[in-house]
Design an enzyme around this catalytic site. Structure first.
Site, mmCIF file in Angstrom:
data_model
loop_
_atom_site.group_PDB
_atom_site.id
_atom_site.type_symbol
_atom_site.label_atom_id
_atom_site.label_comp_id
_atom_site.label_asym_id
_atom_site.label_seq_id
_atom_site.Cartn_x
_atom_site.Cartn_y
_atom_site.Cartn_z
ATOM 1 C CG HIS A 29 -5.715 1.480 -2.413
ATOM 2 N ND1 HIS A 29 -5.687 2.751 -2.549
ATOM 3 C CD2 HIS A 29 -5.772 1.180 -0.892
ATOM 4 C CE1 HIS A 29 -6.080 3.585 -1.982
ATOM 5 N NE2 HIS A 29 -6.431 2.543 -0.858
ATOM 6 C CG LEU B 153 -5.670 -8.444 5.079
ATOM 7 C CD1 LEU B 153 -5.867 -7.811 6.648
ATOM 8 C CD2 LEU B 153 -5.289 -10.176 5.384
ATOM 9 C CB ALA B 154 -10.247 -7.377 1.297
ATOM 10 C CG HIS C 181 -2.217 1.098 1.770
ATOM 11 N ND1 HIS C 181 -1.133 2.334 1.966
ATOM 12 C CD2 HIS C 181 -3.110 1.037 1.002
ATOM 13 C CE1 HIS C 181 -2.726 3.240 1.723
ATOM 14 N NE2 HIS C 181 -3.402 2.618 1.601
ATOM 15 N N GLY D 216 -10.407 -4.616 -2.885
ATOM 16 C CA GLY D 216 -11.034 -3.108 -2.806
ATOM 17 C C GLY D 216 -10.681 -1.674 -3.663
#
Lengths: 126, 126
Positions: free
Chosen positions: B74, B69-70, B8, B72
């Site tokens: 991004h 983690l998931a 990120h 989205g």
């Protein structure tokens, strides 16, 4: 003891789905009295809502676990502020006997490396 | 084959440290020719920089793996845009023989649940 898994929150549905499935699987382990999700932003319940509900229902020890890969501004500033706000001011009474413990994020772990190896395998197999 | 772990990015140092340690451990598995990190924002190298460097060095197959983690915004919008931009326009030439595969995020996995159990244990043991 109650465990609250704290997620980032997202406008897209995936993040909440992943959190709810992790919650369900953690609950199925049968280790904790209650396992809940709460979200830092966007999704509900909020951190404050969930903590107040658990405290109101008589849970005296709450572990709040940030489901984040690493510490950052969210886990070191934003979430701690919300944890503090949950039992402040007019809500101080419901939190007065509650032990609230804030856990660490996922961090570096060999099991994450294992998962990354699997994700590379899956990507090349498609 | 080269693997690029995409993080990120953060103003605080923790995210990059976690990414670099995951990279090091993945490299130690000895499965891939090269394992690198790249960051969606703030930290360097950027996704574009890292992909161009790998392509310039002769890597013909690159797996870009979002260490999130998931899914989205991004992982479904921001990162794909940067992957596309890496070999567009004036950089199209260095990417013309490169097979770039974009993987899936970590997602729901029983090993994440195992880690969460450990993090709860550690939090209550402190």
């Amino acid at each position: 003891m109650g465990v609250v898994l704290i997620g980032h929150g997202s406008k897209l549905p995936y993040g909440k789905r992943v959190m709810e499935e992790l919650r369900r699987r953690l609950e199925m382990r049968g280790i904790y009295r209650v396992v809940r999700c709460a979200f830092m932003q966007i999704n509900s319940p909020s951190i404050e809502e969930e903590l107040r509900e658990l405290a109101s229902s008589g849970i005296k020890k709450i572990i709040a676990l940030p489901v984040f890969l690493a510490d950052g501004a969210h886990t070191t500033e934003d979430i701690p502020e919300k944890l503090k706000a949950a039992f402040s001011g007019e809500w101080a009474d419901i939190g007065k006997d509650v032990e609230l413990i804030y856990g660490k994020p996922i961090g570096v772990d060999e099991r994450i490396v294992d998962i990354l190896v699997d994700r590379v395998k899956e990507a090349t197999a498609r």
